[in-house]
Scaffold this active site. Structure first.
Site, mmCIF file in Angstrom:
data_model
loop_
_atom_site.group_PDB
_atom_site.id
_atom_site.type_symbol
_atom_site.label_atom_id
_atom_site.label_comp_id
_atom_site.label_asym_id
_atom_site.label_seq_id
_atom_site.Cartn_x
_atom_site.Cartn_y
_atom_site.Cartn_z
ATOM 1 N N ASP A 208 0.888 -1.158 0.000
ATOM 2 C CA ASP A 208 0.000 0.000 0.000
ATOM 3 C C ASP A 208 0.935 1.219 0.000
ATOM 4 O O ASP A 208 2.131 1.087 0.276
ATOM 5 C CB ASP A 208 -0.873 -0.037 1.263
ATOM 6 C CG ASP A 208 -1.687 1.230 1.437
ATOM 7 O OD1 ASP A 208 -2.276 1.701 0.447
ATOM 8 O OD2 ASP A 208 -1.733 1.751 2.576
ATOM 9 N N ASP B 292 -0.156 5.052 0.949
ATOM 10 C CA ASP B 292 -0.428 6.042 2.004
ATOM 11 C C ASP B 292 -0.354 5.387 3.386
ATOM 12 O O ASP B 292 -1.086 4.434 3.665
ATOM 13 C CB ASP B 292 -1.829 6.642 1.802
ATOM 14 C CG ASP B 292 -1.939 7.432 0.499
ATOM 15 O OD1 ASP B 292 -0.982 8.135 0.157
ATOM 16 O OD2 ASP B 292 -2.991 7.347 -0.164
ATOM 17 N N TRP C 220 -9.809 16.891 3.945
ATOM 18 C CA TRP C 220 -11.163 16.438 4.304
ATOM 19 C C TRP C 220 -11.770 17.326 5.395
ATOM 20 O O TRP C 220 -12.958 17.603 5.392
ATOM 21 C CB TRP C 220 -11.158 14.991 4.782
ATOM 22 C CG TRP C 220 -11.154 13.951 3.702
ATOM 23 C CD1 TRP C 220 -10.333 12.856 3.620
ATOM 24 C CD2 TRP C 220 -12.027 13.855 2.562
ATOM 25 N NE1 TRP C 220 -10.638 12.119 2.504
ATOM 26 C CE2 TRP C 220 -11.670 12.706 1.841
ATOM 27 C CE3 TRP C 220 -13.075 14.655 2.075
ATOM 28 C CZ2 TRP C 220 -12.320 12.319 0.662
ATOM 29 C CZ3 TRP C 220 -13.725 14.270 0.890
ATOM 30 C CH2 TRP C 220 -13.348 13.119 0.207
ATOM 31 N N ILE D 90 -9.855 3.972 2.490
ATOM 32 C CA ILE D 90 -11.154 4.073 1.809
ATOM 33 C C ILE D 90 -11.026 5.049 0.629
ATOM 34 O O ILE D 90 -10.413 6.110 0.761
ATOM 35 C CB ILE D 90 -12.246 4.593 2.787
ATOM 36 C CG1 ILE D 90 -12.278 3.736 4.068
ATOM 37 C CG2 ILE D 90 -13.609 4.643 2.126
ATOM 38 C CD1 ILE D 90 -12.698 2.305 3.877
ATOM 39 N N ASP D 91 -11.617 4.716 -0.510
ATOM 40 C CA ASP D 91 -11.425 5.574 -1.681
ATOM 41 C C ASP D 91 -12.164 6.914 -1.535
ATOM 42 O O ASP D 91 -12.884 7.139 -0.570
ATOM 43 C CB ASP D 91 -11.792 4.847 -2.985
ATOM 44 C CG ASP D 91 -13.273 4.505 -3.070
ATOM 45 O OD1 ASP D 91 -14.084 5.155 -2.402
ATOM 46 O OD2 ASP D 91 -13.604 3.568 -3.824
ATOM 47 N N ARG D 92 -11.913 7.802 -2.498
ATOM 48 C CA ARG D 92 -12.358 9.191 -2.352
ATOM 49 C C ARG D 92 -13.872 9.323 -2.182
ATOM 50 O O ARG D 92 -14.346 9.972 -1.252
ATOM 51 C CB ARG D 92 -11.890 10.012 -3.571
ATOM 52 C CG ARG D 92 -11.969 11.507 -3.360
ATOM 53 C CD ARG D 92 -11.524 12.263 -4.612
ATOM 54 N NE ARG D 92 -10.210 11.817 -5.064
ATOM 55 C CZ ARG D 92 -9.735 11.997 -6.293
ATOM 56 N NH1 ARG D 92 -10.455 12.623 -7.198
ATOM 57 N NH2 ARG D 92 -8.530 11.543 -6.633
ATOM 58 N N SER E 52 -5.566 5.290 -4.161
ATOM 59 C CA SER E 52 -5.440 6.718 -4.442
ATOM 60 C C SER E 52 -5.210 6.969 -5.932
ATOM 61 O O SER E 52 -4.276 6.437 -6.533
ATOM 62 C CB SER E 52 -4.283 7.320 -3.651
ATOM 63 O OG SER E 52 -4.062 8.652 -4.100
ATOM 64 N N GLU F 132 0.089 -3.340 4.580
ATOM 65 C CA GLU F 132 -1.005 -2.370 4.758
ATOM 66 C C GLU F 132 -1.008 -1.739 6.136
ATOM 67 O O GLU F 132 -0.687 -2.387 7.121
ATOM 68 C CB GLU F 132 -2.337 -3.114 4.618
ATOM 69 C CG GLU F 132 -3.011 -2.977 3.291
ATOM 70 C CD GLU F 132 -3.555 -1.583 3.005
ATOM 71 O OE1 GLU F 132 -3.594 -0.731 3.912
ATOM 72 O OE2 GLU F 132 -3.936 -1.347 1.854
ATOM 73 N N ASP F 133 -1.465 -0.468 6.198
ATOM 74 C CA ASP F 133 -1.617 0.196 7.500
ATOM 75 C C ASP F 133 -3.083 0.344 7.904
ATOM 76 O O ASP F 133 -3.360 0.741 9.036
ATOM 77 C CB ASP F 133 -0.994 1.599 7.473
ATOM 78 C CG ASP F 133 -1.762 2.536 6.554
ATOM 79 O OD1 ASP F 133 -2.067 2.117 5.418
ATOM 80 O OD2 ASP F 133 -2.084 3.655 6.966
HETATM 81 C C1 BG6 Z 1 -5.983 5.915 0.268
HETATM 82 C C2 BG6 Z 1 -5.983 6.768 1.521
HETATM 83 O O1 BG6 Z 1 -4.709 5.417 0.036
HETATM 84 O O2 BG6 Z 1 -6.392 6.686 -0.863
HETATM 85 C C3 BG6 Z 1 -7.340 7.430 1.685
HETATM 86 O O3 BG6 Z 1 -5.682 5.956 2.635
HETATM 87 C C4 BG6 Z 1 -7.724 8.194 0.423
HETATM 88 O O4 BG6 Z 1 -7.282 8.301 2.803
HETATM 89 C C5 BG6 Z 1 -7.688 7.239 -0.756
HETATM 90 O O5 BG6 Z 1 -9.019 8.756 0.558
HETATM 91 C C6 BG6 Z 1 -8.074 7.904 -2.085
HETATM 92 O O6 BG6 Z 1 -7.121 8.865 -2.411
HETATM 93 P P1 BG6 Z 1 -7.285 9.883 -3.616
HETATM 94 O O7 BG6 Z 1 -5.904 10.454 -3.772
HETATM 95 O O8 BG6 Z 1 -7.704 9.083 -4.824
HETATM 96 O O9 BG6 Z 1 -8.323 10.870 -3.242
HETATM 97 MG MG MG Z 2 -2.722 3.105 3.697
#
Ligand code: BG6
Ligand code: MG
Length: 213
Positions: free
Chosen positions: A10, A12, A26, A48-50, A117, A170-171
């Site tokens: 992973d 982030d 956020w 979690i995704d955006r 992300s 993963e974290d």
């Molecule tokens: C993840 C992060 O890796 O990516 C989340 O842990 C973030 O916090 C998600 O919301 C989506 O990221 P992005 O850059 O597509 O908005």
């Molecule tokens: Mg992460």
């Protein structure tokens, strides 16, 4: 030596600490909609995704939002986030990250990145580590975010390695769940009482020891 054929990381919170930037972006967005936002709530958004994160935030709002309004709010948050990450550099690599990547490479294993992300390619570029990966999943092509296994399964398949031969790192609780449902070994970065589904938990990649898993 390692019993694995690939390690899928992973981004982030594992390789770099972008969680604070996501938090700031956020928080501003949530408060613009009258929603209280703190560090505890932010914890639950990790991995979690955006759009999934936005839905969790707006669940506490006093009104409902159209799909178009949600897309516009997600865009505001993302532009703020992109401003915050624009100055990142190799100084933002977490301790032990490069050493872990190099140890996996030296052991002859394949290396993948499974981040939901859509800014992952930008962040890797700013950190200067893009060429350390054999395959980086393009989050824009993933239909189901973590905890669904799709993203880790995609990485394994593109690396040409069976899921059972992969170690996932993963974290986030959702991320560890994604690795486990993909049928992989899960190395958690954080606290064992949080990442209860992980096979092994270490506090940071400084403790990464491929031969031990
Ligand atoms: C993840 C992060 O890796 O990516 C989340 O842990 C973030 O916090 C998600 O919301 C989506 O990221 P992005 O850059 O597509 O908005
Ligand atoms: Mg992460």
């Amino acid at each position: 030596m390692s019993r694995f054929k690939a390690v899928i990381f992973d981004l982030d919170g594992v390789i770099t600490d972008t969680a604070h930037y996501h938090y700031l972006a956020w928080k501003q967005l949530a408060e613009s909609q009258g929603v209280h936002f703190d560090h505890e709530f932010n914890e639950g958004l990790k991995g979690i995704d955006r759009m999934g994160s936005l839905d969790l935030i707006l669940a506490s709002a006093t009104r409902s939002y159209t799909p178009e309004e949600k897309l516009a709010l997600a865009d505001v948050k993302n532009r703020h986030y992109q401003e915050l990450i624009a100055t990142m550099s190799s100084a933002d690599l977490l301790p032990g990250a490069v050493e872990a990547l190099d140890a996996v490479r030296a052991a002859g294993l394949r290396i993948g990145l499974a981040s939901v992300s859509k800014n992952a390619f930008t962040v890797l570029g700013r950190l200067g580590i893009t060429d350390k990966f054999d395959y980086v999943v393009d989050a824009a092509t993933i239909a189901r975010g973590k905890p669904d296994p799709e993203i880790f399964l995609r990485a394994a398949s593109e690396l040409g390695v069976a899921p059972a031969d992969c170690l996932g790192v993963e974290d986030a609780v959702a991320g560890v769940a994604s690795i486990k449902s993909a049928g992989m070994f899960a190395l958690g970065i954080g606290h064992p009482f949080v990442l209860t589904q992980a096979d092994v938990v270490i506090t940071s990649l400084k403790e990464f020891n491929l031969a031990a898993y």
